[in-house]
Scaffold this motif. Sequence first.
Motif, PDB file in Angstrom:
ATOM      1  N   LEU A  47      63.797 -33.970 -10.988  1.00 24.02           N
ATOM      2  CA  LEU A  47      62.470 -33.812 -11.586  1.00 24.02           C
ATOM      3  C   LEU A  47      61.916 -32.399 -11.458  1.00 24.02           C
ATOM      4  N   GLY A  48      62.159 -31.749 -10.335  1.00 29.24           N
ATOM      5  CA  GLY A  48      61.585 -30.430 -10.113  1.00 29.24           C
ATOM      6  C   GLY A  48      62.267 -29.303 -10.865  1.00 29.24           C
ATOM      7  N   ARG A  73      57.844 -40.435  -6.871  1.00 29.54           N
ATOM      8  CA  ARG A  73      58.001 -39.009  -7.157  1.00 29.54           C
ATOM      9  C   ARG A  73      57.256 -38.619  -8.427  1.00 29.54           C
ATOM     10  N   ILE A  74      57.304 -39.475  -9.434  1.00 28.82           N
ATOM     11  CA  ILE A  74      56.580 -39.188 -10.677  1.00 28.82           C
ATOM     12  C   ILE A  74      55.083 -39.105 -10.392  1.00 28.82           C
ATOM     13  N   GLU A  75      54.579 -40.047  -9.603  1.00 30.88           N
ATOM     14  CA  GLU A  75      53.149 -40.058  -9.265  1.00 30.88           C
ATOM     15  C   GLU A  75      52.763 -38.800  -8.487  1.00 30.88           C
ATOM     16  N   ASP A  76      53.624 -38.375  -7.571  1.00 30.44           N
ATOM     17  CA  ASP A  76      53.325 -37.179  -6.772  1.00 30.44           C
ATOM     18  C   ASP A  76      53.285 -35.921  -7.643  1.00 30.44           C
ATOM     19  N   LEU A  77      54.144 -35.859  -8.667  1.00 28.89           N
ATOM     20  CA  LEU A  77      54.174 -34.691  -9.545  1.00 28.89           C
ATOM     21  C   LEU A  77      52.973 -34.635 -10.470  1.00 28.89           C
ATOM     22  N   ASP A  78      52.477 -35.811 -10.873  1.00 32.24           N
ATOM     23  CA  ASP A  78      51.329 -35.889 -11.776  1.00 32.24           C
ATOM     24  C   ASP A  78      51.555 -35.025 -13.023  1.00 32.24           C
ATOM     25  N   ASP A  79      52.715 -35.202 -13.638  1.00 36.83           N
ATOM     26  CA  ASP A  79      53.115 -34.438 -14.828  1.00 36.83           C
ATOM     27  C   ASP A  79      53.279 -35.420 -15.982  1.00 36.83           C
TER      28      ASP A  79
END
Length: 206
Positions: A47-48, A73-79
Amino acid sequence: MNWLVARIYDRFMENIEEACLRDWRRQLVGVASGRVLEVGAGTGANLGYYSPAAEEVILSEPDRFMREKLTKRIEDLDDGRFVLSDKGVENLGVEAQSFDSVVITLVLCSVPDIHGALRSIYEVLRPGGELIFVEHVASERPGRHRIQRLVEPVWRRCAGNCHLTRRTEAAIEGAGFTLKTIDRESMRKALPFVRPSIRGVARRPL
């Protein structure tokens, strides 16, 4: 067994990521552009590394235990570019020729039917679209290949159907792709029978 694989996967891969995989992901995932499909997104290790050129990224992960970590991980990225799907490669549930790039990293070793998986990927790529891949494969060294064949039945049961002896490069070409770039290298810090690997970019012809 899938719950255990998901639980220990990131820790098991930590030294390999440090030794080589992070650099490989950075080099290759960053190439993805336009509308992107990542097949078998796992816990979200890629993801990064998506660049701004990846305008939308559909993350396909059928395993619910892996998907729990991926969701976090998706939630943490907020992208807003990242969209989660629970579909597997056998039934992606997307329109034909609707993606500019498909990303697969350490996925084709464990799908039940590698040839069917690659046909599905070929179908969802637009003509000229690119398949970006990192995969461990059968060794070209006879001694190591013999070890892979001996270990494989037990390894598959312990590692989520992971095969050690697949000829993935030939399978990619056999599905109709043209290899644009390919590197063959030992996946450092991995177990010896998992180290042979290929990575690169293949294109669906125009």
